[in-house]
Write a protein that holds these residues in place. Structure first.
Motif, PDB file in Angstrom:
ATOM      1  N   LEU A  65       0.838  -1.188   0.000  1.00 15.83           N
ATOM      2  CA  LEU A  65       0.000   0.000   0.000  1.00 15.83           C
ATOM      3  C   LEU A  65       0.877   1.244   0.000  1.00 15.83           C
ATOM      4  O   LEU A  65       2.032   1.204   0.422  1.00 15.83           O
ATOM      5  N   ARG A  66       0.307   2.315  -0.465  1.00 10.05           N
ATOM      6  CA  ARG A  66       1.041   3.573  -0.538  1.00 10.05           C
ATOM      7  C   ARG A  66       1.521   4.014   0.844  1.00 10.05           C
ATOM      8  O   ARG A  66       0.830   3.856   1.840  1.00 10.05           O
ATOM      9  N   ASP A  67       2.699   4.568   0.838  1.00  9.07           N
ATOM     10  CA  ASP A  67       3.329   5.008   2.073  1.00  9.07           C
ATOM     11  C   ASP A  67       3.192   6.525   2.162  1.00  9.07           C
ATOM     12  O   ASP A  67       3.801   7.244   1.379  1.00  9.07           O
ATOM     13  N   SER A  68       2.379   6.984   3.070  1.00 12.55           N
ATOM     14  CA  SER A  68       2.175   8.426   3.187  1.00 12.55           C
ATOM     15  C   SER A  68       1.996   8.772   4.661  1.00 12.55           C
ATOM     16  O   SER A  68       1.357   8.026   5.398  1.00 12.55           O
ATOM     17  N   PRO A  69       2.537   9.898   5.101  1.00 13.19           N
ATOM     18  CA  PRO A  69       2.356  10.290   6.510  1.00 13.19           C
ATOM     19  C   PRO A  69       0.874  10.375   6.881  1.00 13.19           C
ATOM     20  O   PRO A  69       0.491  10.077   8.011  1.00 13.19           O
ATOM     21  N   ASP A  70       0.037  10.746   5.911  1.00 12.80           N
ATOM     22  CA  ASP A  70      -1.402  10.862   6.175  1.00 12.80           C
ATOM     23  C   ASP A  70      -2.052   9.528   6.482  1.00 12.80           C
ATOM     24  O   ASP A  70      -3.175   9.477   6.978  1.00 12.80           O
ATOM     25  N   LEU A  71      -1.386   8.458   6.131  1.00  7.72           N
ATOM     26  CA  LEU A  71      -1.995   7.134   6.279  1.00  7.72           C
ATOM     27  C   LEU A  71      -1.432   6.360   7.459  1.00  7.72           C
ATOM     28  O   LEU A  71      -1.771   5.207   7.677  1.00  7.72           O
TER      29      LEU A  71
END
Lengths: 232, 232
Positions: free
Chosen positions: B12-18
């Motif tokens: 899955l995408r790695d994003s601080p928001d997630l």
């Protein structure tokens, strides 16, 4: 108990804000229907607006405490910080009861029970916290409170509980068969879904039989999860 | 199929928001975990901000279509009107897997699988609508599409479907036993909850045995609803 208020009115509040617009005949007005859904549900999906204006929906454990909903979640969450200021919330509790096969896909649908509770939730005071945690604990794991050690001061400090009044609630229920009468040669009806409780699974190394509370929880939840028998 | 994009990345995408902040070790990064939850879930709890700034959470039927979530709801809703403008949404899909009995109530918890999908959902175009409805129909009621008459133009016009990309998704799963090792004399473990499919209930007057699609739906859903066996 922390809450002594009991509303003797057996009808839910009547407000334009609480009107179901779509399939409005599925709306329920009885307080008993609200309570039944809250008692049978397992997760509240709690929606709020984050400080950046975006919507958030988090799953939370909850319990009904008289005319209030108590919600217990992970304390690091943005919700806790927002809630101190009395954040506007909606707690939606839905139970999926099955698939309804009509003569067309357009008229096919699902059976469900849904309660929405609107309003502001505030964290309970430090003084009330232990009582509220006990209410939630008794609802989720009935009888366990007296079997294990009481919470420590530190544990209580690390926990939070939100309380939300139930007076702005809306209930919608779809149950039973398709609306149109059956037609020869086509199978119509419904496929029921139900939540069931399995057998307790002890941890490796547990040297005693399931505690009384486990048996009790299994029994209580089996009752709660049972779909109400619809009038057909 | 309306969607041909296939993301071959298995993470899955790695994003601080997630990022999951609380119990962050419960976060899952595999795309397969996201897909498994979406396939096993029955209701998406969809959150959005109403024009008056208040949060709303509505239960919706959904299906995964490749890298997208398709959601199908009651068209009279405020969501439809907002969605035309490309409303910011979060779709939370949670599955309650049971109660976890630890040595203390503080460490007791619940087992669950939760997926959150963030982003904007837009209504699918009129041209795509029938295909999308078929995808949702095949997911909920596999095989029924070919057994019943196709939707009419009027029915299609009265239906709406929202499409939301899955690229901003966050997954959190808690499974199995309490974290601490067992201690002599105290029962610890978990009480599993599971969704099951019951026997089909024909409508009064139905003169044939359950259609093939009913049997298929029961089988498919039984598979999907089965709790993944945890590694213990």
């Amino acid at each position: 108990m922390t809450v002594s208020t009991t509303n003797t009115d057996d009808q839910l509040r009547d407000s334009p804000d609480l009107l179901v617009h779509r399939y409005k005949w599925l709306q329920r007005r009885e307080r008993a229907d609200l309570f039944a859904i809250l008692d049978a549900g397992t997760i509240a999906h709690v929606g709020f607006v984050r400080p950046d204006g975006k919507p958030m929906v988090i799953p939370m454990a909850y319990a009904r405490d008289g005319e209030f909903l108590l919600m217990h979640g992970s304390s690091g969450s943005g919700l806790t910080r927002s809630a101190v200021a009395g954040v506007e919330l909606v707690a939606t509790i839905s139970i999926f009861d099955g698939l309804v096969y009509a003569q067309s896909l357009f008229d096919s649908t699902v059976n469900y029970r849904c309660a929405m509770v609107f309003g502001r939730a505030v964290p309970v005071t430090e003084r009330e916290r232990e009582d509220c945690i006990r209410v939630i604990s008794e609802r989720l794991m009935p009888g366990r409170w007296t079997e294990v050690r009481p919470p420590t001061k530190r544990e209580l400090a690390a926990t939070y509980v939100l309380r939300m009044p139930l007076d702005m609630s809306s209930v919608k229920v779809r149950e039973g068969q398709p609306t149109e009468d059956a037609r020869s040669g086509i199978w119509t009806g419904y496929l029921p879904f139900e939540s069931v409780v399995g057998e307790p699974v002890p941890q490796l190394g547990v040297d005693i039989v399931p505690a009384q509370s486990i048996t009790m929880a299994a029994d209580v939840w089996k009752q709660r999860l049972r779909r109400p028998t619809s009038a057909e």
